[in-house]
Design a protein around this motif. Structure first.
Motif: not given
Length: 274
Positions: A1, A33, A36-39
């Protein structure tokens, strides 16, 4: 991502080179991790790979695992024949919800620091009586027993900016007999319950309960216990509401698996002692 909030990736040579810790920073190990997703709260990642820590070191005292060691490296470790608990390495490495590619990037320390109930590196290192070395920001390194590190679902004892440096598994634990039980709703799914028992020459039992509970639970018996002894100890250690609840299993289901697997482990190790 693609994470468009990340502006910098820093690669210092040691943790001492990171002189200021602030909001927006995060340590980067495998990154499986993190990416794997927005931060949205982060703008800078500090890459631990630049520290060049030796991944796995076998000594007379046991095994030292760098926090940056890849799970695939631990899975493939050729351990001494005297380590009767050595087969736990591949069993736990393959008890994770991850692909082949993820296994070759995900780190042992990252799995531990995520502190999920189903974190199998937590199960492994707790069952083998591991000691974690933590590196605070402005103090000397400190050591924490693996059983005391995770405090709840995605919660642990790390202070802001503190770093998990390494994990030591003592030779005395690695030379014990073991029994392993795990269940998930799908073949390669996240664990609903993962229990490990170890036993020494005197027939004692160390039972480690993970995945079914919010944090690891460890029960020690100085001699081979009865089925009733184990059940009473589980009831005393895990209170009402102490079983985890998510899409991978209801608390009643996890409680049933915990009792069932604990009795299987007790019987298996008692039979081996006989």
């Amino acid at each position: 991502m693609d994470i468009n909030t990340i502006r910098h990736i820093e690669r210092p040579r040691s943790a001492d080179d990171v002189t200021l810790w602030r909001d927006g920073l995060a340590w980067l190990s495998g990154g499986t991790w993190l990416f794997s997703e927005p931060q949205p709260a982060l703008d800078t990642l500090i890459d631990l790979r630049a520290f060049d820590w030796p991944a796995l070191t076998i000594t007379e005292d046991g095994l030292d695992i760098a926090a940056t060691a890849r799970i695939a490296e631990l899975d493939a470790l050729e351990y001494p024949a005297a380590w009767t608990a050595g087969p736990l390495f591949p069993l736990c490495c393959r008890a994770l919800l991850m692909s082949f590619k993820i296994a070759h990037e995900a780190s042992v320390g990252g799995n531990i620091c995520m502190s999920l109930p189903a974190g199998a590196m937590i199960s492994l290192t707790t069952a083998l009586e591991g000691i974690y070395t933590l590196q605070p920001r402005d103090a000397a390194p400190r050591q924490v027993a693996a059983i005391d590190f995770v405090t709840g679902n995605r919660a642990n004892v790390l202070a802001p900016g503190e770093l998990l440096r390494s994990i030591h598994l003592p030779a005395a634990a690695l030379t014990r007999r073991f029994a392993f039980r795990r269940s998930s709703l799908t073949h390669l799914g996240r664990s609903a319950a993962l229990l490990i028992g170890t036993s020494g020459p005197d027939g004692d039992l160390l039972l480690t309960i993970t995945a079914s509970t919010f944090r690891p639970v460890q029960l020690g018996f100085p001699k081979a216990p009865s089925a009733a002894d184990v059940r009473r100890a589980i009831d005393a250690a895990i209170p009402q509401g102490g079983y985890f609840d998510d899409v991978n299993g209801l608390p009643a289901y996890r409680r049933h698996l915990t009792y069932h697997f604990a009795e299987q482990i007790r019987a298996e190790l008692a039979g081996g002692a006989a």
